[in-house]
Design a protein around this motif. Structure first.
Motif, PDB file in Angstrom:
ATOM      1  N   VAL A  73       0.436  -2.779  -8.760  1.00 59.81           N
ATOM      2  CA  VAL A  73       0.197  -3.005  -7.333  1.00 59.81           C
ATOM      3  C   VAL A  73      -0.211  -4.461  -7.103  1.00 59.81           C
ATOM      4  O   VAL A  73       0.321  -5.151  -6.227  1.00 59.81           O
TER       5      VAL A  73
ATOM      6  N   SER B 182      -0.434   1.461 -13.219  1.00 60.08           N
ATOM      7  CA  SER B 182      -0.102   1.573 -11.797  1.00 60.08           C
ATOM      8  C   SER B 182      -0.940   0.599 -10.973  1.00 60.08           C
ATOM      9  O   SER B 182      -0.443  -0.031 -10.042  1.00 60.08           O
ATOM     10  N   LYS B 183      -2.205   0.447 -11.331  1.00 60.30           N
ATOM     11  CA  LYS B 183      -3.061  -0.483 -10.591  1.00 60.30           C
ATOM     12  C   LYS B 183      -2.626  -1.944 -10.798  1.00 60.30           C
ATOM     13  O   LYS B 183      -2.547  -2.732  -9.858  1.00 60.30           O
TER      14      LYS B 183
ATOM     15  N   ILE C  72       0.835  -1.209   0.000  1.00 66.07           N
ATOM     16  CA  ILE C  72       0.000   0.000   0.000  1.00 66.07           C
ATOM     17  C   ILE C  72       0.873   1.264   0.000  1.00 66.07           C
ATOM     18  O   ILE C  72       0.555   2.255  -0.636  1.00 66.07           O
TER      19      ILE C  72
ATOM     20  N   PHE D  42      -5.951  -5.421  -2.843  1.00 61.78           N
ATOM     21  CA  PHE D  42      -5.070  -4.434  -3.464  1.00 61.78           C
ATOM     22  C   PHE D  42      -5.780  -3.647  -4.562  1.00 61.78           C
ATOM     23  O   PHE D  42      -5.581  -2.441  -4.688  1.00 61.78           O
TER      24      PHE D  42
ATOM     25  N   ILE E  25       2.074   5.426  -8.902  1.00 54.59           N
ATOM     26  CA  ILE E  25       1.330   6.454  -9.628  1.00 54.59           C
ATOM     27  C   ILE E  25       2.309   7.478 -10.202  1.00 54.59           C
ATOM     28  O   ILE E  25       2.184   7.903 -11.351  1.00 54.59           O
TER      29      ILE E  25
ATOM     30  N   ILE F 158       1.931   2.483  -3.476  1.00 53.08           N
ATOM     31  CA  ILE F 158       0.962   2.939  -4.473  1.00 53.08           C
ATOM     32  C   ILE F 158       1.285   4.360  -4.978  1.00 53.08           C
ATOM     33  O   ILE F 158       1.335   4.572  -6.190  1.00 53.08           O
TER      34      ILE F 158
ATOM     35  N   THR G 249      -8.026  -1.029  -2.985  1.00 52.34           N
ATOM     36  CA  THR G 249      -7.238   0.056  -2.394  1.00 52.34           C
ATOM     37  C   THR G 249      -6.689   0.978  -3.476  1.00 52.34           C
ATOM     38  O   THR G 249      -6.803   2.210  -3.388  1.00 52.34           O
ATOM     39  N   ALA G 250      -6.093   0.376  -4.512  1.00 51.84           N
ATOM     40  CA  ALA G 250      -5.500   1.187  -5.574  1.00 51.84           C
ATOM     41  C   ALA G 250      -6.566   2.023  -6.266  1.00 51.84           C
ATOM     42  O   ALA G 250      -6.343   3.196  -6.571  1.00 51.84           O
ATOM     43  N   GLU G 251      -7.715   1.442  -6.480  1.00 58.05           N
ATOM     44  CA  GLU G 251      -8.788   2.175  -7.159  1.00 58.05           C
ATOM     45  C   GLU G 251      -9.337   3.298  -6.286  1.00 58.05           C
ATOM     46  O   GLU G 251      -9.811   4.315  -6.792  1.00 58.05           O
TER      47      GLU G 251
END
Ligand code: ADP
Ligand code: MG
Lengths: 256, 257
Positions: free
Chosen positions: A133, A129-130, A113, A198, A120, A116, A201-203
């Motif tokens: 992760v 990037s997503k 996390i 993940f 980005i 991230i 979280t990334a979104e």
């Protein structure tokens, strides 16, 4: 007598199994109906249902789900393949094991996390990037479990292969891989399950579509109905994935 | 018949946690081609280690082991071993575990017939599809023996192969092994803690002392096959071996003919 007992047990199992979900749903209905909690904190089932119909009507529901799913699949495929290949090399070649020891010890404790923002910065706010992760999360799970699996192969079975005159290639194919497979599968399981976390979280941090984005959007717009649809969706998806993975595990390792 | 295996001045040490332990000390004996040799000794005296050294599965040894006058230097492919533990591949059924003993150069057309022949020989008909976890210890050992036999090796190394078998199956397997030994003129080296078994099966018994294993005595068994277990001569040889084990003890031998 015996079969009567068995069916009695099955009914009891079903009752205890479904007690909690039923109680929860009942409590949800009652607490919102009688105003025990504010609608802005926990929306009524009716509100959630309306939000769901809205999302379905506008095709947002399916699009979000597919968007998140495709990120999971891409990231998982990338992370798993790199993790398995490197894990096999580390497990079998002492040189590679030595080369990677410091690298693994240094970077594995870093929470994904926390990376991230870095992804980005490097890869922009788009898909990459997503996917990265998720790939990284899956990579660690598979790397560590593949190494464990390969190093843990019973040396006596390898000795057997040597006595039977098998080539190195045959020993790897017929003994090392099958023996390490349960451990690799554990890595796959952990990888898939953590991928779900993940991707959400990334979104939530940066995205313009996907279930995680939708949840963040709903929060900003103060639409708890949509927020709840998202949460329930993730829960159900996780449940289905876990069931499938466990079923497959039972089938694959029925020899144990 | 010539000499097939020569063991010359062999010592073996293992180092565990920096401490070096002597396991085998000054082992010398020959095995003639087609001979049936048993090695007896108390547990931990290095019998399994000795068999593995013959098969070229131990990396460092002192002294020399020759097979057909060639020094063993790495895996000896003339030798197939039935290990003390069955060592089956748990994900393969009986049929495929036995088939694993065949070289991949054996054509498909012959494989099936061979595998069936050896399944039959070890009495596992009907268990072709059983997984190792579904077999008793004795059945697992029979799979392991069939897997060692199926490639038709010149030298068969058997490490307490009948240990987990019940008395009846054990006697049957002993007969089968003798049959194979005679029919196919194989050289067999058997490790056992069963003195009767050693006398019943072998031409020669190598008796090892307790740790470190040294040769106490090599006893030729001059009995014609099939040996009669209850006979006076048979008892003479078993007594000779018992004597070796209990010579240090104050107790008189309880074993009487
Ligand atoms: N790979 C090994 N490393 C260290 N010690 C070993 C190893 N293999 C066997 N030993 C030791 O050597 C001794 C003899 O073992 P083994 O040959 O299995 O005895 P036996 O078959 O006569 O019971 C034992 O004390 C055992 O602990
Ligand atoms: Mg042993």
């Amino acid at each position: 007598m015996l079969s009567a007992n068995a069916s009695k047990n099955r009914i009891l199992d079903l009752l205890t199994f479904s007690f909690f979900p039923i109680a929860l749903i009942l409590l949800w209905f009652l607490s919102t109906k009688f105003g025990w909690v504010k609608a802005s904190i926990i929306p009524a089932p009716k509100t959630v249902k309306e939000s769901l119909s809205y999302l379905l009507e506008k095709n947002i529901f399916v699009e979000d789900a597919l968007c998140s799913l495709s990120r999971i699949l891409k990231g998982f495929a990338l992370g798993a393949s790199v993790g398995i290949v490197l894990g096999v090399l580390v497990g079998m070649l002492p040189v590679v094991d030595n080369l990677t020891k410091v690298f693994i010890a240094l970077f594995r404790p870093v929470p994904i996390i926390a990376l991230i923002p870095l992804f980005i910065l490097w890869l922009g706010i788009g898909e990459e990037s997503k996917v990265m992760v998720i790939a990284l999360g899956t990579f660690w799970a598979l790397l560590i479990n593949t190494i464990d699996g390969i190093k843990g192969v019973d040396k006596k079975l390898i000795e057997l292969g040597i006595n039977l005159g098998k080539s190195k290639k045959e020993i790897v194919k017929s003994i090392v891989f099958p023996a390490a497979f349960p451990s690799i599968y554990t890595g796959i399981r952990i990888g898939i399950t953590s991928s779900i976390g993940f991707v959400i979280t990334a979104e939530m941090i940066a995205a313009s579509a996907g279930v995680g984005y939708r949840i963040m959007y709903a929060r900003n717009m103060a639409m708890p109905g949509i927020l709840f649809v998202g949460i329930i969706e993730i829960g159900l998806f996780g449940l289905v994935v876990d069931l499938l993975v466990l079923k497959l595990q039972k089938y694959l390792f029925r020899y144990r | 018949m010539g000499t097939i295996v020569q063991i010359k001045n062999v010592n073996k040490k293992f180092t565990i946690d920096g401490e070096t332990k002597e396991i085998l000390n000054d082992i010398n004996f020959d095995v003639r081609e087609g001979e049936f040799v048993s090695i007896v000794g108390s547990s931990g005296c290095g019998k399994s280690t000795l068999l593995k050294m013959i098969a070229g599965l131990e990396s460092t040894i002192e002294g020399e082991i020759l097979i057909n006058d060639n020094a063993v230097n790495g895996p000896a492919l003339e030798c197939k071993m039935a290990f003390q533990e069955a060592r089956l591949l748990p994900w393969r059924n009986v049929y495929k575990n036995i088939g694993f003993g065949l070289d991949k150069s054996v054509p498909k057309s012959e494989r099936d017939e061979l595998i069936k022949k050896y399944i039959n020989m070890v009495g596992l008909n009907g268990f072709e599809n059983a997984l190792p976890k579904q077999l008793s210890g004795g059945m697992q050992q029979r799979v392991s023996i069939a897997r060692a036999l199926i490639s038709n090796p010149n030298i068969l190394l058997l490490d307490e192969p009948f240990g987990a078998l019940d008395a009846l199956t054990r006697i049957n397997m002993q007969r089968e092994i003798l049959k194979i030994w005679k029919q196919e003129n194989k050289t067999m080296i058997l490790v056992t803690h069963d003195i009767e078994e050693a006398v019943y099966l072998s031409n020669k018994v190598v008796i090892l002392s307790e740790r470190p294993g040294r040769i106490k005595k090599i006893l030729n068994i001059d009995l014609a096959y099939p040996k009669i277990r209850g006979s006076k001569d048979f008892a003479y040889y078993t007594k000779e071996i018992y004597k070796e084990f209990f010579e240090d003890s104050e107790h008189e031998i309880d074993y009487a003919i």
